[in-house]
Design a protein around this motif. Structure first.
Motif, short mmCIF file in Angstrom:
data_model
loop_
_atom_site.label_atom_id
_atom_site.label_comp_id
_atom_site.label_asym_id
_atom_site.label_seq_id
_atom_site.Cartn_x
_atom_site.Cartn_y
_atom_site.Cartn_z
N SER A 32 -34.41 4.71 -24.28
CA SER A 32 -35.70 4.50 -24.93
C SER A 32 -36.50 5.79 -25.07
CB SER A 32 -36.52 3.46 -24.17
OG SER A 32 -36.81 3.90 -22.86
N ASP A 33 -36.26 6.77 -24.17
CA ASP A 33 -37.00 8.03 -24.23
C ASP A 33 -36.18 9.18 -24.78
OD1 ASP A 33 -39.23 6.82 -23.18
OD2 ASP A 33 -38.88 7.47 -21.13
N ASN A 34 -34.96 8.87 -25.24
CA ASN A 34 -34.08 9.88 -25.85
C ASN A 34 -33.74 11.00 -24.86
OD1 ASN A 34 -32.57 10.70 -28.16
ND2 ASN A 34 -34.07 12.29 -28.59
N ILE A 35 -33.42 10.61 -23.62
CA ILE A 35 -33.04 11.56 -22.59
C ILE A 35 -31.55 11.39 -22.28
CG2 ILE A 35 -33.32 12.19 -20.16
CD1 ILE A 35 -36.26 11.50 -20.43
N PHE A 36 -30.81 12.50 -22.35
CA PHE A 36 -29.38 12.48 -22.14
C PHE A 36 -29.06 12.81 -20.68
CE2 PHE A 36 -30.20 13.20 -26.55
CZ PHE A 36 -29.24 12.45 -27.22
N GLY A 37 -28.18 12.02 -20.08
CA GLY A 37 -27.89 12.14 -18.66
C GLY A 37 -27.01 13.31 -18.29
N PHE A 38 -26.39 13.24 -17.13
CA PHE A 38 -25.66 14.36 -16.54
C PHE A 38 -24.50 14.85 -17.40
CE2 PHE A 38 -22.98 10.87 -15.44
CZ PHE A 38 -21.71 11.38 -15.25
N ASP A 39 -23.92 13.96 -18.22
CA ASP A 39 -22.78 14.32 -19.05
C ASP A 39 -23.11 14.36 -20.53
OD1 ASP A 39 -23.17 11.64 -19.35
OD2 ASP A 39 -21.08 11.05 -19.03
N GLY A 40 -24.42 14.46 -20.83
CA GLY A 40 -24.83 14.55 -22.23
C GLY A 40 -24.87 13.24 -22.97
N LYS A 41 -24.79 12.12 -22.23
CA LYS A 41 -24.85 10.80 -22.84
C LYS A 41 -26.05 10.03 -22.27
CE LYS A 41 -19.92 10.16 -23.79
NZ LYS A 41 -19.61 11.57 -23.86
N LYS A 42 -26.53 9.07 -23.05
CA LYS A 42 -27.60 8.20 -22.56
C LYS A 42 -27.08 6.77 -22.59
CE LYS A 42 -29.78 8.45 -27.15
NZ LYS A 42 -31.02 8.69 -27.92
N ARG A 43 -27.33 6.05 -21.52
CA ARG A 43 -26.76 4.72 -21.36
C ARG A 43 -27.81 3.73 -20.90
NH1 ARG A 43 -23.16 8.44 -18.89
NH2 ARG A 43 -21.10 8.47 -19.89
N SER A 44 -27.63 2.48 -21.28
CA SER A 44 -28.49 1.41 -20.79
C SER A 44 -27.76 0.54 -19.76
CB SER A 44 -28.98 0.53 -21.95
OG SER A 44 -27.89 0.01 -22.68
N LYS A 45 -26.41 0.65 -19.73
CA LYS A 45 -25.61 -0.10 -18.76
C LYS A 45 -24.65 0.85 -18.06
CE LYS A 45 -25.74 -4.46 -21.36
NZ LYS A 45 -24.93 -5.54 -22.00
N ILE A 46 -24.27 0.48 -16.85
CA ILE A 46 -23.36 1.32 -16.06
C ILE A 46 -21.93 1.07 -16.52
CG2 ILE A 46 -22.56 1.92 -13.76
CD1 ILE A 46 -25.13 0.67 -12.65
N PRO A 47 -21.26 2.09 -17.07
CA PRO A 47 -19.84 1.91 -17.42
C PRO A 47 -18.99 1.85 -16.15
CG PRO A 47 -20.52 4.17 -17.80
CD PRO A 47 -21.76 3.42 -17.43
N LYS A 48 -17.82 1.29 -16.26
CA LYS A 48 -16.96 1.08 -15.10
C LYS A 48 -16.69 2.38 -14.34
CE LYS A 48 -14.41 -1.98 -12.83
NZ LYS A 48 -14.99 -3.18 -12.20
N PHE A 49 -16.44 3.46 -15.07
CA PHE A 49 -16.06 4.70 -14.41
C PHE A 49 -17.21 5.32 -13.62
CE2 PHE A 49 -18.13 6.68 -18.01
CZ PHE A 49 -18.55 7.92 -17.53
N LEU A 50 -18.46 4.90 -13.91
CA LEU A 50 -19.61 5.45 -13.20
C LEU A 50 -20.01 4.62 -11.96
CD1 LEU A 50 -22.40 6.84 -15.60
CD2 LEU A 50 -21.11 8.03 -13.83
N GLU A 51 -19.41 3.48 -11.78
CA GLU A 51 -19.78 2.62 -10.66
C GLU A 51 -19.63 3.32 -9.30
OE1 GLU A 51 -17.66 -1.02 -11.04
OE2 GLU A 51 -18.82 -1.71 -12.78
N PRO A 52 -18.52 4.05 -9.04
CA PRO A 52 -18.42 4.76 -7.76
C PRO A 52 -19.50 5.84 -7.60
CG PRO A 52 -16.26 4.57 -8.80
CD PRO A 52 -17.28 4.17 -9.83
N THR A 53 -19.85 6.49 -8.70
CA THR A 53 -20.88 7.53 -8.66
C THR A 53 -22.23 6.93 -8.26
OG1 THR A 53 -19.74 8.77 -10.39
CG2 THR A 53 -22.06 9.30 -10.03
#
Length: 242
Positions: free
Chosen positions: A160-181
């Protein structure tokens, strides 16, 4: 001691104006009044303090792309009229230089008995009582949980604020590969550990230049001139404050 409802009037104005798009202005204003009255009743507040976001926001100087994808979105027809009604009829104030979110966070941390009333997830990093008028959910956020919620957003980014996360992507849901992180983050007991952990994620993904920019934009103030950095140089675990 009387409880104060700290109301996100940006939410009130937008939702009530949008719901009355095909109705007369009076309908939008009546819905705004009803929503505020319902909020105060639901949280048991005897008074309210409302904030609207002004046009001047320091975050635009830090990151010109902040909320840039909102610029072309159509605004509800009665939005400005509803905002004016909230100022005149309810004494709502307009923030200057910071967002309404920051003013709500500052008020929450200074008050003896208050509850932040909004459906905005960003404010869940502020300790204290919270009420979501849309879902009806009441929450009590500890200092530890507040820091977890902040660093969670640092990992995820903010769509909603156009902020890209640690890997340059912005997400609204946790993808499977990020669950351990995310699980690793939630196991940490100090803000200092969280900060080091998430900072390393940015560095490993070659986005170290984004870290301080994102943190400054995502952090909701708890006092005037506040920074997330003021809260990470403490080795004492937060867990005993839950």
């Amino acid at each position: 001691m009387s409880k104060v409802a700290l109301i996100d009037m940006d939410m009130v104005a937008f939702r009530c104006a949008a719901s009355a798009e095909q109705e007369p202005l009076e309908i939008a204003l009546e819905r705004a009044d009803s929503l505020i009255e319902r909020i105060m009743y639901e949280v048991g507040a005897s008074s309210q303090e409302g904030w609207l976001t002004g046009s001047n926001n320091f975050r635009y100087d830090i990151n010109p792309a902040y909320k840039a994808d909102r610029k072309d979105r159509p605004r509800p027809k009665w939005l400005q009229d509803t905002r004016e009604h909230l100022v005149v009829g309810w004494g709502s104030r307009v923030s200057d230089g910071i967002e309404a979110d920051d003013e709500l966070g500052i008020s929450q941390c200074a008050a003896d008995d208050s509850v932040i009333c909004t459906n905005d997830k960003d404010l869940l990093m502020v300790p204290g009582e919270h009420f979501n008028p849309v879902t009806g959910v009441h929450l009590l956020i500890s200092p530890h949980q507040g820091m977890q919620n902040f660093y969670f957003q640092m990992i995820m980014g903010d769509t909603s604020d156009n902020i890209f996360g640690f890997d340059g992507k912005k997400r609204s849901k946790i993808p499977k590969f990020l669950e351990p992180t995310i699980s690793m983050l939630m196991e940490m007991s100090t803000a200092e550990d969280m900060d080091e952990y998430v900072r390393d994620l940015y560095w490993e993904n070659q986005h170290h230049g984004l870290y301080d920019i994102n943190a400054a934009c995502l952090w909701i103030w708890r006092k005037h001139g506040d920074s997330w950095q003021d809260h990470v140089n403490v080795k004492t675990p937060f867990l005993n404050q839950d």
